[in-house]
Design a protein around this motif. Structure first.
Motif, mmCIF file in Angstrom:
data_model
loop_
_atom_site.group_PDB
_atom_site.id
_atom_site.type_symbol
_atom_site.label_atom_id
_atom_site.label_comp_id
_atom_site.label_asym_id
_atom_site.label_seq_id
_atom_site.Cartn_x
_atom_site.Cartn_y
_atom_site.Cartn_z
ATOM 1 N N GLY A 188 0.821 -1.208 0.000
ATOM 2 C CA GLY A 188 0.000 0.000 0.000
ATOM 3 C C GLY A 188 0.851 1.252 0.000
ATOM 4 O O GLY A 188 0.591 2.197 0.743
ATOM 5 N N ALA A 189 1.867 1.296 -0.887
ATOM 6 C CA ALA A 189 2.888 2.335 -0.775
ATOM 7 C C ALA A 189 2.896 3.335 -1.920
ATOM 8 O O ALA A 189 3.905 3.986 -2.164
ATOM 9 C CB ALA A 189 4.259 1.673 -0.647
ATOM 10 N N THR A 190 1.779 3.492 -2.622
ATOM 11 C CA THR A 190 1.744 4.471 -3.707
ATOM 12 C C THR A 190 1.245 5.840 -3.238
ATOM 13 O O THR A 190 1.109 6.756 -4.044
ATOM 14 C CB THR A 190 0.867 3.972 -4.870
ATOM 15 N N SER A 191 1.002 5.985 -1.924
ATOM 16 C CA SER A 191 0.631 7.282 -1.367
ATOM 17 C C SER A 191 0.710 7.188 0.152
ATOM 18 O O SER A 191 0.937 6.111 0.717
ATOM 19 C CB SER A 191 -0.797 7.698 -1.788
ATOM 20 N N GLY A 192 0.530 8.322 0.811
ATOM 21 C CA GLY A 192 0.347 8.370 2.258
ATOM 22 C C GLY A 192 1.448 7.737 3.081
ATOM 23 O O GLY A 192 2.642 7.933 2.843
ATOM 24 N N ILE A 193 1.033 6.960 4.075
ATOM 25 C CA ILE A 193 1.963 6.349 5.020
ATOM 26 C C ILE A 193 2.949 5.428 4.301
ATOM 27 O O ILE A 193 4.149 5.434 4.596
ATOM 28 C CB ILE A 193 1.187 5.579 6.100
ATOM 29 N N GLY A 194 2.466 4.624 3.376
ATOM 30 C CA GLY A 194 3.342 3.700 2.670
ATOM 31 C C GLY A 194 4.415 4.421 1.881
ATOM 32 O O GLY A 194 5.605 4.042 1.934
ATOM 33 N N GLU A 195 4.029 5.460 1.168
ATOM 34 C CA GLU A 195 5.005 6.224 0.373
ATOM 35 C C GLU A 195 6.049 6.864 1.282
ATOM 36 O O GLU A 195 7.257 6.834 0.981
ATOM 37 C CB GLU A 195 4.289 7.298 -0.443
ATOM 38 N N ASN B 179 0.925 -2.519 5.269
ATOM 39 C CA ASN B 179 0.322 -1.195 5.358
ATOM 40 C C ASN B 179 -0.893 -1.027 4.449
ATOM 41 O O ASN B 179 -1.670 -0.092 4.630
ATOM 42 C CB ASN B 179 1.382 -0.143 4.996
ATOM 43 N N ALA B 180 -1.085 -1.930 3.493
ATOM 44 C CA ALA B 180 -2.193 -1.771 2.545
ATOM 45 C C ALA B 180 -3.518 -1.658 3.278
ATOM 46 O O ALA B 180 -3.802 -2.414 4.203
ATOM 47 C CB ALA B 180 -2.233 -2.947 1.581
ATOM 48 N N GLY B 181 -4.320 -0.707 2.875
ATOM 49 C CA GLY B 181 -5.617 -0.522 3.531
ATOM 50 C C GLY B 181 -6.473 0.452 2.753
ATOM 51 O O GLY B 181 -6.101 0.906 1.667
ATOM 52 N N GLY B 182 -7.599 0.761 3.314
ATOM 53 C CA GLY B 182 -8.515 1.676 2.664
ATOM 54 C C GLY B 182 -9.798 1.757 3.455
ATOM 55 O O GLY B 182 -9.928 1.127 4.513
ATOM 56 N N PRO B 183 -10.746 2.521 2.975
ATOM 57 C CA PRO B 183 -11.996 2.713 3.715
ATOM 58 C C PRO B 183 -12.873 1.479 3.708
ATOM 59 O O PRO B 183 -12.714 0.571 2.887
ATOM 60 C CB PRO B 183 -12.669 3.870 2.970
ATOM 61 N N ALA B 184 -13.789 1.452 4.661
ATOM 62 C CA ALA B 184 -14.784 0.386 4.775
ATOM 63 C C ALA B 184 -16.172 1.029 4.756
ATOM 64 O O ALA B 184 -16.313 2.247 4.921
ATOM 65 C CB ALA B 184 -14.562 -0.406 6.061
ATOM 66 N N PRO B 185 -17.233 0.237 4.569
ATOM 67 C CA PRO B 185 -18.575 0.805 4.495
ATOM 68 C C PRO B 185 -18.933 1.635 5.730
ATOM 69 O O PRO B 185 -18.627 1.250 6.860
ATOM 70 C CB PRO B 185 -19.480 -0.424 4.388
ATOM 71 N N THR B 186 -19.544 2.773 5.501
ATOM 72 C CA THR B 186 -19.999 3.634 6.585
ATOM 73 C C THR B 186 -21.475 3.353 6.876
ATOM 74 O O THR B 186 -22.127 2.609 6.160
ATOM 75 C CB THR B 186 -19.805 5.116 6.218
ATOM 76 N N GLY B 187 -21.980 3.981 7.926
ATOM 77 C CA GLY B 187 -23.383 3.807 8.294
ATOM 78 C C GLY B 187 -23.561 2.829 9.430
ATOM 79 O O GLY B 187 -22.605 2.233 9.942
ATOM 80 N N GLY B 188 -24.820 2.653 9.843
ATOM 81 C CA GLY B 188 -25.148 1.756 10.945
ATOM 82 C C GLY B 188 -25.133 0.302 10.536
ATOM 83 O O GLY B 188 -25.094 -0.035 9.346
#
Length: 277
Positions: free
Chosen positions: A13-20, A87-96
């Motif tokens: 997960g290193a093409t941006s953010g923490i990984g980069e 480190n790879a990650g991303g968002p998960a579904p929001t809501g209840g």
């Protein structure tokens, strides 16, 4: 003396953010880095900035076949693997809970938990064989307390990462392979805009504008930065942490330490005034 001189690290997960940021820091501290991501153009641009010290492999961390390719390629090129930063990650579904789509839940668990398991599964054999290694899993303060993520599924997945880290640390520690995790607080990256539906490249560009709001979220009066997590990963990858195993390092500026002092004092002052004191 560079902290990870000539160590071989895999960073996902290193093409941006923490990984980069971690790729850049590890290279500066002497490591050979193999880093992955799904965005080829971004990955190749990062690799070009670091010359032969950083090698980009386009890979999906949720797929076992891609992990086999990454680990086998690293061993063929360098002969060993000293560190893995999951480190790879991303968002998960929001809501209840009543509105969570099953396919969204499954995709989030694959990205946030399965990828971590697969990474550990495939670096464990070479690390055990060489008698050393450091595995670092990126968790979150959302794993520690509810309500610290835009997604309850994200928090649950990161809690699974924490416990999986400890379980594997108990196994691999017997072979001098350390397994630890990092729990970031609010870090100025594109993950929050992505969770709210912003396209990936645009979300990354919004990170800078989020810093002013994030600076008010914890006692340390600034936003968390990708380099804050990269520095922690560097410590865990280095020999300076050779007796650290099965541990989660919280890097959040004090966010989950308790109630912030000044707002608490302000509320007490308001109560005194209401009581006529």
């Amino acid at each position: 003396m560079p902290l990870v001189k000539d160590k071989v690290a895999i960073i996902t997960g290193a093409t941006s953010g923490i990984g980069e940021a971690t790729v850049a820091l590890f290279v500066a501290e002497g490591a050979h880095v193999v880093f992955t991501g799904r965005r080829r153009a971004e990955g190749e641009a990062i690799a070009a900035r670091h010359g032969g010290r950083a090698v980009f492999v386009q890979a999906d961390a949720t797929l076992e076949a891609d992990w086999i390719q990454v680990v086998d390629g690293t061993l063929q090129r360098f002969g060993r693997v000293d560190c893995l930063f999951n480190n790879a990650g991303g968002p998960a579904p929001t809501g209840g809970i009543a509105s969570i789509p099953v396919d969204g839940f499954d995709a989030a668990m694959a990205l946030l938990v399965r990828s971590v398991m697969l990474g550990m599964k495939h670096v464990a054999p070479p690390m055990v064989a060489q008698g050393s290694g450091s595995i670092i899993n990126n968790a979150s303060i959302a794993a520690h307390l509810a309500g610290y993520s835009s997604s309850l599924i994200y928090g649950a997945a990161k809690a699974a990462v924490l416990h999986l880290t400890k379980c594997v640390a108990m196994e691999l520690g017997e072979h001098n392979v350390r397994v630890n995790s990092i729990s970031p607080g609010t870090i100025a990256t594109g993950i929050l805009p992505k969770a709210l539906g912003v396209e990936a490249a645009a979300a990354d560009r919004l990170a800078e504008g989020m810093k002013a709001t994030m600076a008010k979220a914890q006692p340390i009066p600034r936003a968390g930065l990708p380099d804050d997590i990269a520095q922690c990963a560097l410590y865990l990858a280095s020999d300076r942490s050779s007796f650290v195993n099965g541990t989660d390092l919280v890097v959040d500026g004090g966010m989950i330490g308790g109630r912030m002092f000044t707002p608490h004092q302000d509320s007490l002052r308001a109560m005194r005034e209401a009581f006529g004191r």
